[in-house]
Design an enzyme around this catalytic site. Structure first.
Site, short mmCIF file in Angstrom:
data_model
loop_
_atom_site.label_atom_id
_atom_site.label_comp_id
_atom_site.label_asym_id
_atom_site.label_seq_id
_atom_site.Cartn_x
_atom_site.Cartn_y
_atom_site.Cartn_z
N GLY A 96 -11.65 24.47 46.14
CA GLY A 96 -10.64 25.53 46.36
C GLY A 96 -9.47 25.45 45.41
O GLY A 96 -8.57 26.28 45.48
N GLU A 102 -3.27 19.36 48.86
CA GLU A 102 -4.20 18.69 49.77
C GLU A 102 -3.98 17.17 49.73
O GLU A 102 -3.96 16.51 50.77
CB GLU A 102 -5.65 19.02 49.39
CG GLU A 102 -6.01 20.46 49.71
CD GLU A 102 -7.44 20.82 49.39
OE1 GLU A 102 -7.88 21.88 49.85
OE2 GLU A 102 -8.13 20.05 48.69
O1 LIG Z 1 -11.62 20.86 49.38
C1 LIG Z 1 -11.60 21.99 49.77
C2 LIG Z 1 -10.78 23.04 49.14
O2 LIG Z 1 -10.13 22.54 47.99
C3 LIG Z 1 -12.40 22.40 50.96
O3 LIG Z 1 -12.00 21.63 52.05
C4 LIG Z 1 -13.86 22.18 50.67
O4 LIG Z 1 -14.20 22.99 49.56
C5 LIG Z 1 -14.73 22.51 51.88
O5 LIG Z 1 -14.75 23.87 52.13
P1 LIG Z 1 -15.67 24.48 53.26
O6 LIG Z 1 -15.15 24.01 54.56
O7 LIG Z 1 -15.53 25.98 53.08
O8 LIG Z 1 -17.09 24.02 53.01
#
Ligand SMILES: O=C(CO)[C@H](O)[C@H](O)COP(=O)(O)O
Length: 231
Positions: A96, A102
């Site tokens: 993301g 994060e």
């Molecule tokens: O690290 C992330 C965003 O940077 C998300 O937590 C990761 O991509 C998981 O996403 P999803 O729950 O849609 O599978």
């Protein structure tokens, strides 16, 4: 209820009165935000801090109280998804492209719970995804050269759209890099931390307290050695 909802509902049972709760980003974290909205409707007092603009908007639309990241020193509980989880509860995150917030929330949290389904379990980090490395825009070629010295191969993340380049919410570029298997994740983590121009990267080592895994009909909890059960 699907596996993502089940783990999100379980994580919501760890929220208690007066907490500052960190909101993750992604489809699994969204279910947790929805579960929080239910707690809020029931009258539980807590506030939220978001790991991305997207999560902030979702929280706002659901009426959740929130504070901005720059007002926060510690977070009681941070709940987020992950792209990969290895057996020692090291994570890969960053599809993301909001890695900085994060990791700040993960580090500042008393308890960091990670919500995944079985598709996210890997033997070792980097098995299914390249490692996202967020770089200062003017440094990307220098950083890429340093990464290639480590054996890394990859390029800037591209997206469909006018400029064709992924830009993080605070203006960094993302390099998606694959490293040789011989380079273990602990060493890679240290090397990436030491390269000037790297803003942040997607390896989250020794940060998660527990992984909540959605399995057929239930939730399996895997607590790290550092992970006294949140209560
Ligand atoms: O690290 C992330 C965003 O940077 C998300 O937590 C990761 O991509 C998981 O996403 P999803 O729950 O849609 O599978």
């Amino acid at each position: 209820m699907n596996a993502k909802q089940r783990v999100a509902e379980r994580a919501a049972t760890f929220v208690s009165e007066g907490m500052v709760v960190g909101l993750g980003t992604g489809s699994t974290a969204d279910y947790f935000i929805q579960a929080l909205a239910e707690l809020h409707r029931e009258g539980m007092p807590f506030t939220t801090v978001s790991s991305s603009v997207v999560s902030q908007i979702k929280a706002h639309d659901l009426g959740l109280p929130s504070i901005s990241l720059d007002q926060v020193t510690t977070v009681d509980l941070y709940v987020d998804g992950a792209d990969e989880v290895s057996p020692d509860i090291t994570l890969l995150k960053g599809q993301g492209a909001d890695l900085v917030r994060e990791k700040l929330l993960a580090k500042a949290s008393r308890h960091f719970l990670v919500l995944v389904d079985e598709s996210k379990l890997v033997r070792s980090i980097g098995q299914n995804f390249a490692i996202p490395i967020e770089v200062m825009p003017f440094a990307w070629r220098m950083v890429k050269t340093q990464l290639e010295v480590l054996g890394g191969q990859g390029d800037l993340r591209r997206i469909a759209g006018k400029d064709n380049l992924m830009i993080s919410s605070h203006g960094s570029l993302i390099l998606d890099m694959v490293f040789p298997d011989e380079l273990d994740v602990a060493t890679l983590n240290e090397r990436l931390n030491a390269i000037p121009g790297v803003v942040e990267h997607g390896i989250f080592k020794n940060l998660a307290n527990a992984v909540f895994l959605g399995v057929a009909g239930g939730v399996e909890e895997r607590w790290a050695d550092n992970g006294d059960e949140a209560s």
